[in-house]
Design an enzyme around this catalytic site. Sequence first.
Site, mmCIF file in Angstrom:
data_model
loop_
_atom_site.group_PDB
_atom_site.id
_atom_site.type_symbol
_atom_site.label_atom_id
_atom_site.label_comp_id
_atom_site.label_asym_id
_atom_site.label_seq_id
_atom_site.Cartn_x
_atom_site.Cartn_y
_atom_site.Cartn_z
ATOM 1 C CB CYS A 86 -27.367 3.530 49.605
ATOM 2 S SG CYS A 86 -27.134 5.282 49.908
ATOM 3 C CB CYS A 90 -22.828 5.781 51.317
ATOM 4 S SG CYS A 90 -24.401 5.692 52.165
ATOM 5 C CG ASP A 142 2.468 -15.840 17.477
ATOM 6 O OD1 ASP A 142 2.774 -15.667 16.289
ATOM 7 O OD2 ASP A 142 3.268 -16.181 18.361
ATOM 8 C CG ASP A 188 5.281 -14.491 23.398
ATOM 9 O OD1 ASP A 188 5.110 -13.284 23.134
ATOM 10 O OD2 ASP A 188 6.234 -15.150 22.969
ATOM 11 C CG ASP A 193 3.205 -11.918 19.302
ATOM 12 O OD1 ASP A 193 3.682 -11.851 18.169
ATOM 13 O OD2 ASP A 193 3.031 -12.990 19.915
#
Length: 810
Positions: free
Chosen positions: A86, A89, A498, A698, A702
Amino acid sequence: MEANTKQKYYIPLSGVDSEHCALIVDKGLGEVTDLLDHKVELNNRRAVITTDNVEDAIPKAVATIRDLGYDVETVKKTYPVTGMSCASCATSVESMLKAQPGVLNASVNYANSTASVEYVPTIAHVEDFKKTIQSIGYDLVIDESDEAAESLETMQAEHAKALRNRTILSLVFSVPLVIIGMFFMDMPNANYIMWVLATPVILVFGRQFFINAWKQARHRSANMDTLVAMSTGIAYLFSVFNTLYPEFWHNRGLHAHVYFEAAAVVIAFILLGKMLEERAKSNTSSAIKKLIGLQPKTVTIIHQGGHQMEIPVAQVKIGDLLLAKPGEKIAVDGVVSSGSSFVDESMLTGEPIAVKKESGAKVYSGTINQKGSLQFTAEKVGGDTVLAHIIKAVQEAQGSKAPVQKLVDKIAGIFVPIVIGISVLSLIAWVILGGDNGITQGLMAMVTVLVIACPCALGLATPTAIMVGVGKGAENGILIKDAESLERAYKLDSIILDKTGTITEGKPEVTDIVWKEGAESNVLSAILYSLEAQSEHPLADAVTRYFDKYNVAKVEINHFESITGKGVSGMYRGNHYHVASLKAIKEHGVKVNPALQQKADAWLKDAATVIWFTDHTQALAAIAIADKIKESSAEAIKRLQELGITPYMLTGDNPQTAQAVARKVGIEQFKAETLPEDKAAFIKTLQNQGHVVAMVGDGINDSQALARADISIAMGKGTDIAMDVARMTLISSDLMSIPKAIALSRKTVGVIKQNLFWAFIYNVIGIPIAAGLLYPVNGFLLNPMVAGAAMALSSVSVVTNSLRLKWSKL
């Protein structure tokens, strides 16, 4: 090693190359509390610290060193964890790992049963992690060999089979128990028959709950097993007592009730729930299994002389010549040296159309060669292939935690003790206020509260949705860096695009050149060609390719200079030449011939980009360069607008070209002639206005804007993807992937919210009803068997809701 014992520790340093650096680090360490002594050993590239509070001191020391601009060499690894039942745990395992000396961070994901640990290798050791985790009843698989991975898979399969068998047998024994309990309680020796039927269910098929609860109790901890063991154990022992000593109650004028059927059915239902949960959880990781399955095991190598031989992929080295036969998967990344074929790359890019591959083309591991044979040279092998990077990225993202999960973890950590407290209070309340049957009904209320309360649904709500969401993204060529990125993308309302390479193909071609009347085009062509050949700008590449076709010879350019956003310049035979935009050349006072300007204006109206070649006084030529708009750009922009996101186009190109492109794709807001820093400033302006902004680029030109944006999206084709920079990486260059990524984010966060709502509301409503809150109103008491079924269904429903994402349309 005791945490409160004074000890000396060694922290390996990176980037500390001089005595001055060492002094800075040493001074920084002086400000860290919890350090009794410290020094920096430059020759050994390490910091030596002494502390009696290692748990806090080392993370603080490392954070200080990193804040100073240096680094500490750490190890980040993910290990499978077994035995967790669970969310509590997972919290226990995580806290034990974080308490280890030298561990900087640990994150345990219950949904995929893994622990991600960052530690200082000179202080922490993975063997110690394993021993610590084993001491609280779980295990950490630290063997990373292929054999260990296979062994883990076998162990998991055996565990699933054993769980199924225990569930079936528990149900087989529980059915007659329920029939006797409901219809034949007055038959002779009914209690003894039920005792016989219930005992194997409680003590054999459900023994794991008691074993795990005992292990937890030894460490003064509690989890879901504690709740199940306490509830069924109390019901079972109470029933055994009443079976053996019924007169105890009869002498007090009460009936000796037994609850064997309740105890057995609760175990059976919880086992059934665990079995269904395990099956559903395994489906959430199907995406990563598919990706791993793309890797072929063997490949055909071509030795010198043409001899062919099949070898394991692990033995392939860079430079080996390999053969991909029709229908075979490409084994490693490489470059085609001979042959021609179409290759299905949809598993990496999401694009369904096969791509033609000829000599010089790149091929990627995991893609499928269709009809022809290809010989290719291995360029990237093992963990360096694009597929290996994708698998690693997806695994890391699936194991990451969303910010909302931190709150859920805190709740799960204290949930079990609170539930035990509520169950005891309900028993006391029933004994005091319940009248003649207060003890027996109070006992049943206590059992029902323990049974119905379960942190499992809470623990599964977020990670299962993240696992399915990230996997769904990978199948569609969308790599998501972590769970936080999905949560952030959900809130996007603005997106910056862009132009070149994002909206357009990014393959500009020269369509026309007009020279000034009387210009010596042959000589000037060579100068222009030589200038542009030294530039790395995509438009310069287009000019270079154009002149390559005409076999123009290069000349020697002196004093070459390239200024970002301002073009290139250089000297030839004492004369100064310049290639730049109209704006840049006018800043230099260069005059433009009206005939050239008229031609340039016509090109600009047609969405072409115009660059100018000048000497120091006048324009010598205008060059038209066209970059084809991608077919899907307009549709993608429309879809973004439908999603309520405002698209902006920022470009370094001139206003006329920018306007023409924006008009063609349906973008209303654009900015032209922007420099890289202008893009970042524009994003900051939008953010200051309260917008959540994404930047698509890219990942290289940028980078400044990508770093500034709330969500950075890199576009690539696999080889040049900036996975380390971007929050999201689109393997395909198709702009339609962007609205898909945003839709995926919104759907995933929506599922997380639904899961958390149902997990919380289930416990908020279920626990008071189980305690008997409705009894004074309408006499309703919840049966523990119904509570057991409800608990099992809560976890299954949460995982099933997450799995809906797999079939949702993006």
